[in-house]
Design a protein around this motif. Structure first.
Motif, PDB file in Angstrom:
ATOM      1  N   PRO A  41       0.828  -1.215   0.000  1.00  0.00           N
ATOM      2  CA  PRO A  41       0.000   0.000   0.000  1.00  0.00           C
ATOM      3  C   PRO A  41       0.859   1.261   0.000  1.00  0.00           C
ATOM      4  N   ILE A  42       0.464   2.235  -0.786  1.00  0.00           N
ATOM      5  CA  ILE A  42       1.110   3.543  -0.815  1.00  0.00           C
ATOM      6  C   ILE A  42       0.193   4.566  -0.158  1.00  0.00           C
ATOM      7  N   ARG A  43      -1.088   4.502  -0.489  1.00  0.00           N
ATOM      8  CA  ARG A  43      -2.066   5.413   0.095  1.00  0.00           C
ATOM      9  C   ARG A  43      -2.552   4.909   1.444  1.00  0.00           C
ATOM     10  N   GLN A  44      -2.797   5.838   2.351  1.00  0.00           N
ATOM     11  CA  GLN A  44      -3.262   5.479   3.686  1.00  0.00           C
ATOM     12  C   GLN A  44      -4.594   4.742   3.649  1.00  0.00           C
ATOM     13  N   ASP A  45      -5.552   5.219   2.815  1.00  0.00           N
ATOM     14  CA  ASP A  45      -6.865   4.579   2.780  1.00  0.00           C
ATOM     15  C   ASP A  45      -6.797   3.164   2.219  1.00  0.00           C
ATOM     16  N   ILE A  46      -5.843   2.914   1.312  1.00  0.00           N
ATOM     17  CA  ILE A  46      -5.663   1.564   0.778  1.00  0.00           C
ATOM     18  C   ILE A  46      -5.094   0.644   1.856  1.00  0.00           C
ATOM     19  N   ALA A  47      -4.137   1.159   2.631  1.00  0.00           N
ATOM     20  CA  ALA A  47      -3.559   0.378   3.726  1.00  0.00           C
ATOM     21  C   ALA A  47      -4.645  -0.040   4.716  1.00  0.00           C
ATOM     22  N   VAL A  48      -5.522   0.887   5.068  1.00  0.00           N
ATOM     23  CA  VAL A  48      -6.604   0.607   6.010  1.00  0.00           C
ATOM     24  C   VAL A  48      -7.566  -0.426   5.429  1.00  0.00           C
ATOM     25  N   ALA A  49      -7.961  -0.221   4.163  1.00  0.00           N
ATOM     26  CA  ALA A  49      -8.940  -1.112   3.531  1.00  0.00           C
ATOM     27  C   ALA A  49      -8.413  -2.536   3.410  1.00  0.00           C
ATOM     28  N   VAL A  50      -7.151  -2.682   2.990  1.00  0.00           N
ATOM     29  CA  VAL A  50      -6.565  -4.013   2.816  1.00  0.00           C
ATOM     30  C   VAL A  50      -6.397  -4.719   4.154  1.00  0.00           C
ATOM     31  N   LYS A  51      -5.959  -3.977   5.155  1.00  0.00           N
ATOM     32  CA  LYS A  51      -5.791  -4.557   6.490  1.00  0.00           C
ATOM     33  C   LYS A  51      -7.132  -5.029   7.045  1.00  0.00           C
ATOM     34  N   GLN A  52      -8.157  -4.205   6.879  1.00  0.00           N
ATOM     35  CA  GLN A  52      -9.497  -4.570   7.323  1.00  0.00           C
ATOM     36  C   GLN A  52      -9.985  -5.823   6.598  1.00  0.00           C
ATOM     37  N   LEU A  53      -9.761  -5.857   5.304  1.00  0.00           N
ATOM     38  CA  LEU A  53     -10.217  -6.984   4.496  1.00  0.00           C
ATOM     39  C   LEU A  53      -9.566  -8.291   4.935  1.00  0.00           C
ATOM     40  N   ARG A  54      -8.286  -8.244   5.243  1.00  0.00           N
ATOM     41  CA  ARG A  54      -7.550  -9.459   5.616  1.00  0.00           C
ATOM     42  C   ARG A  54      -7.840  -9.911   7.039  1.00  0.00           C
ATOM     43  N   GLU A  55      -8.053  -8.956   7.946  1.00  0.00           N
ATOM     44  CA  GLU A  55      -8.093  -9.305   9.359  1.00  0.00           C
ATOM     45  C   GLU A  55      -9.475  -9.273   9.993  1.00  0.00           C
ATOM     46  N   HIS A  56     -10.416  -8.508   9.412  1.00  0.00           N
ATOM     47  CA  HIS A  56     -11.685  -8.297  10.094  1.00  0.00           C
ATOM     48  C   HIS A  56     -12.918  -8.549   9.236  1.00  0.00           C
ATOM     49  N   ARG A  57     -12.743  -8.964   7.978  1.00  0.00           N
ATOM     50  CA  ARG A  57     -13.908  -9.119   7.105  1.00  0.00           C
ATOM     51  C   ARG A  57     -14.001 -10.532   6.546  1.00  0.00           C
ATOM     52  N   ALA A  58     -13.876 -11.506   7.442  1.00  0.00           N
ATOM     53  CA  ALA A  58     -13.927 -12.910   7.028  1.00  0.00           C
ATOM     54  C   ALA A  58     -15.274 -13.265   6.410  1.00  0.00           C
TER      55      ALA A  58
END
Length: 258
Positions: A41-58
């Motif tokens: 991730p380069i953009r902050q919002d992308i970092a947040v979205a990807v992290k959420q997707l991997r860790e909290h959106r099973a």
């Protein structure tokens, strides 16, 4: 859809692009042959979205995979007769090449897989490409020509109706692709990506996405294409996927590619 796991040396309560510097992306699509690229991730919002997707959106990830499998299976069964007709038409139009075109594409996390399409070009299209690069009508690493001389007669029709993409539903069944996600790029195109453009590889690649449903999509620049993919990463949900699928089906049945 590939199952992805992000391994990190420490947990963070606030997501930041720097959280990804010590991570490895572990993705295992069924036909992967290796990792050539490492998107971050380069953009902050992308970092947040990807992290959420991997860790909290099973729940979303599993629902998306179920939707992918059932939708792909239904399409293959319902349109099995069309597969046969298109295969015969391709052979009659150009008997020298195969019915299916197989090409390495870059999937989730930079993994390479073999993608299938109905062949819509002459059998030596890749060789001719070198002679046509100066006529590229697209910005960035993508090659596009409105009147590409490599496309066969049958190829023009099946491309206009998006029928050439039908074999990719087998890729969806295998888990190489999702129905909705950024379109998987050719390896040599990804080799030219900037780190910013690499971000589109952080989620499962798909058959259709926001770029596919935009009016006059072939007029969109590559930079705009990337921005649409990144917008999808920040907005992805089952409802968003269903809306994109519906609009894609509408575009196909109304033959807007003609």
């Amino acid at each position: 859809m590939a199952h992805c796991r992000a391994d990190s040396s420490s947990a963070h309560s606030v997501y930041d692009v720097h959280d990804f510097h010590d991570e490895t992306i572990d993705c295992e699509p069924s036909s992967a042959v290796g990792i050539n690229f490492s998107p971050r991730p380069i953009r902050q919002d992308i970092a947040v979205a990807v992290k959420q997707l991997r860790e909290h959106r099973a729940a979303y990830r599993y629902a998306k995979r179920i939707l992918d499998f059932l939708f792909a299976l239904a399409v293959i069964i319902v349109f099995s007769w069309l597969f046969i007709i298109v295969a015969i038409a391709i052979k009659i139009d150009d008997p020298h090449g195969p019915v299916l075109f197989r090409q390495p594409r870059v999937g989730t996390g930079g993994r390479i897989f073999m993608m299938y399409k109905f062949r819509s070009m002459v059998s030596n299209a890749e060789e001719i490409l070198e002679q046509l690069k100066e006529q590229n009508e697209k910005t960035g690493p993508v090659f596009k020509m409105e009147h590409d001389p490599r496309v066969t007669h049958v190829g023009r029709l099946i491309r206009a109706l998006s029928i050439d993409e039908l074999p990719q539903f087998f890729n969806v069944l295998r888990g190489d692709l999702s129905v909705v996600g950024p379109r998987p790029a050719i390896v040599h195109e990804v080799e030219q990506y900037t780190p910013y453009q690499m971000q589109r590889l952080l989620v499962p690649q798909g058959l259709t996405c926001l770029w596919q449903i935009k009016p006059h999509r072939d007029k969109i620049s590559f930079d705009e294409w990337v921005e649409l993919d990144l917008k999808y990463i920040t907005k992805c949900s089952l409802w968003t996927d269903l809306k994109i699928i519906f609009r894609t089906v509408l575009i196909v049945i109304t033959a807007q590619g003609l």
